[in-house]
Design a protein around this motif. Sequence first.
Motif, mmCIF file in Angstrom:
data_model
loop_
_atom_site.group_PDB
_atom_site.id
_atom_site.type_symbol
_atom_site.label_atom_id
_atom_site.label_comp_id
_atom_site.label_asym_id
_atom_site.label_seq_id
_atom_site.Cartn_x
_atom_site.Cartn_y
_atom_site.Cartn_z
ATOM 1 N N ARG A 175 -3.579 2.630 -12.340
ATOM 2 C CA ARG A 175 -4.172 1.380 -12.809
ATOM 3 C C ARG A 175 -5.633 1.590 -13.189
ATOM 4 O O ARG A 175 -6.098 1.065 -14.207
ATOM 5 C CB ARG A 175 -4.033 0.303 -11.735
ATOM 6 C CG ARG A 175 -4.470 -1.057 -12.191
ATOM 7 C CD ARG A 175 -4.158 -2.182 -11.217
ATOM 8 N NE ARG A 175 -4.311 -1.840 -9.819
ATOM 9 C CZ ARG A 175 -3.308 -1.837 -8.942
ATOM 10 N NH1 ARG A 175 -2.085 -2.139 -9.327
ATOM 11 N NH2 ARG A 175 -3.530 -1.533 -7.677
ATOM 12 N N LYS A 176 -6.373 2.376 -12.413
ATOM 13 C CA LYS A 176 -7.770 2.658 -12.727
ATOM 14 C C LYS A 176 -7.890 3.461 -14.021
ATOM 15 O O LYS A 176 -8.774 3.205 -14.842
ATOM 16 C CB LYS A 176 -8.441 3.416 -11.582
ATOM 17 C CG LYS A 176 -8.751 2.547 -10.392
ATOM 18 C CD LYS A 176 -9.410 3.353 -9.288
ATOM 19 C CE LYS A 176 -9.630 2.512 -8.058
ATOM 20 N NZ LYS A 176 -10.246 3.278 -6.965
ATOM 21 N N GLN A 177 -6.994 4.443 -14.226
ATOM 22 C CA GLN A 177 -7.020 5.231 -15.454
ATOM 23 C C GLN A 177 -6.713 4.362 -16.667
ATOM 24 O O GLN A 177 -7.340 4.512 -17.727
ATOM 25 C CB GLN A 177 -6.021 6.377 -15.377
ATOM 26 C CG GLN A 177 -6.435 7.502 -14.466
ATOM 27 C CD GLN A 177 -5.363 8.574 -14.367
ATOM 28 O OE1 GLN A 177 -4.232 8.392 -14.790
ATOM 29 N NE2 GLN A 177 -5.739 9.712 -13.786
ATOM 30 N N THR A 178 -5.768 3.441 -16.539
ATOM 31 C CA THR A 178 -5.421 2.553 -17.648
ATOM 32 C C THR A 178 -6.582 1.631 -17.968
ATOM 33 O O THR A 178 -6.904 1.430 -19.149
ATOM 34 C CB THR A 178 -4.164 1.729 -17.296
ATOM 35 O OG1 THR A 178 -3.101 2.621 -16.998
ATOM 36 C CG2 THR A 178 -3.763 0.825 -18.441
ATOM 37 N N SER B 201 -4.720 -5.730 -23.622
ATOM 38 C CA SER B 201 -3.874 -5.357 -22.487
ATOM 39 C C SER B 201 -2.480 -4.893 -22.917
ATOM 40 O O SER B 201 -1.767 -4.302 -22.123
ATOM 41 C CB SER B 201 -3.740 -6.532 -21.523
ATOM 42 O OG SER B 201 -3.131 -7.622 -22.168
ATOM 43 N N SER B 202 -2.093 -5.141 -24.178
ATOM 44 C CA SER B 202 -0.782 -4.679 -24.632
ATOM 45 C C SER B 202 -0.796 -3.209 -25.048
ATOM 46 O O SER B 202 0.258 -2.637 -25.303
ATOM 47 C CB SER B 202 -0.280 -5.535 -25.794
ATOM 48 O OG SER B 202 -1.051 -5.292 -26.949
ATOM 49 N N PHE C 195 0.703 6.750 0.867
ATOM 50 C CA PHE C 195 0.345 7.962 0.134
ATOM 51 C C PHE C 195 1.302 8.281 -1.010
ATOM 52 O O PHE C 195 0.912 8.904 -1.990
ATOM 53 C CB PHE C 195 0.233 9.161 1.084
ATOM 54 C CG PHE C 195 -1.023 9.146 1.882
ATOM 55 C CD1 PHE C 195 -2.243 9.361 1.274
ATOM 56 C CD2 PHE C 195 -0.992 8.894 3.241
ATOM 57 C CE1 PHE C 195 -3.423 9.336 2.009
ATOM 58 C CE2 PHE C 195 -2.153 8.872 3.987
ATOM 59 C CZ PHE C 195 -3.371 9.093 3.364
ATOM 60 N N LEU C 196 2.565 7.873 -0.905
ATOM 61 C CA LEU C 196 3.526 8.185 -1.957
ATOM 62 C C LEU C 196 3.653 7.090 -3.011
ATOM 63 O O LEU C 196 4.051 7.383 -4.148
ATOM 64 C CB LEU C 196 4.903 8.471 -1.358
ATOM 65 C CG LEU C 196 5.013 9.742 -0.534
ATOM 66 C CD1 LEU C 196 6.427 9.894 0.008
ATOM 67 C CD2 LEU C 196 4.630 10.964 -1.348
ATOM 68 N N LEU C 197 3.349 5.849 -2.678
ATOM 69 C CA LEU C 197 3.544 4.753 -3.622
ATOM 70 C C LEU C 197 2.248 4.058 -4.015
ATOM 71 O O LEU C 197 1.921 3.976 -5.203
ATOM 72 C CB LEU C 197 4.513 3.714 -3.035
ATOM 73 C CG LEU C 197 5.947 4.178 -2.844
ATOM 74 C CD1 LEU C 197 6.760 3.092 -2.169
ATOM 75 C CD2 LEU C 197 6.563 4.539 -4.165
ATOM 76 N N PHE C 198 1.521 3.546 -3.042
ATOM 77 C CA PHE C 198 0.384 2.695 -3.354
ATOM 78 C C PHE C 198 -0.802 3.461 -3.912
ATOM 79 O O PHE C 198 -1.436 3.012 -4.874
ATOM 80 C CB PHE C 198 -0.042 1.900 -2.114
ATOM 81 C CG PHE C 198 1.026 0.970 -1.623
ATOM 82 C CD1 PHE C 198 1.649 0.091 -2.489
ATOM 83 C CD2 PHE C 198 1.427 0.982 -0.306
ATOM 84 C CE1 PHE C 198 2.637 -0.775 -2.054
ATOM 85 C CE2 PHE C 198 2.417 0.132 0.148
ATOM 86 C CZ PHE C 198 3.018 -0.747 -0.732
ATOM 87 N N LEU C 199 -1.126 4.593 -3.373
ATOM 88 C CA LEU C 199 -2.269 5.371 -3.850
ATOM 89 C C LEU C 199 -2.081 5.848 -5.289
ATOM 90 O O LEU C 199 -2.989 5.667 -6.108
ATOM 91 C CB LEU C 199 -2.533 6.541 -2.895
ATOM 92 C CG LEU C 199 -3.882 7.215 -2.988
ATOM 93 C CD1 LEU C 199 -4.996 6.226 -2.700
ATOM 94 C CD2 LEU C 199 -3.959 8.362 -1.995
#
Length: 113
Positions: free
Chosen positions: A50-53, A101-102, A40-44
């Motif tokens: 990543r999805k927003q990017t 991607s840059s 909950f603190l790191l992976f989520l």
Amino acid sequence: MPGNPLGQNVPLNLYIQVASPNSSLLGFLPILLIFGIFYFLLFLPMQRQRKQTQKMLAALKNGDVVVTSGGIIGSIVAIEGDESLVLRVKPDNVKIQVSRSSVSSLVGGEVKK
């Protein structure tokens, strides 16, 4: 020297308490709790970012002002295929080709010409 009968075999008593079948689930509980906290603190949050990017990279269009991962600020003048962009960089209006991607962030909207 009078001693505590429990004090003589403390490691053995602790091992027996931990290894008993009734507390085997309680032995795994702290490990499961640590994994839950890490999730909950790191992976989520990393997955959300990543999805927003990816969503931002898919929505790039001509005229958007972007910042590359190298710190170059420019406006998009052409999108070539799925993987590359042509940026116009001020003050001399130099055009450079960068990979999609840059691009690290979107600065603003339309640029006045």
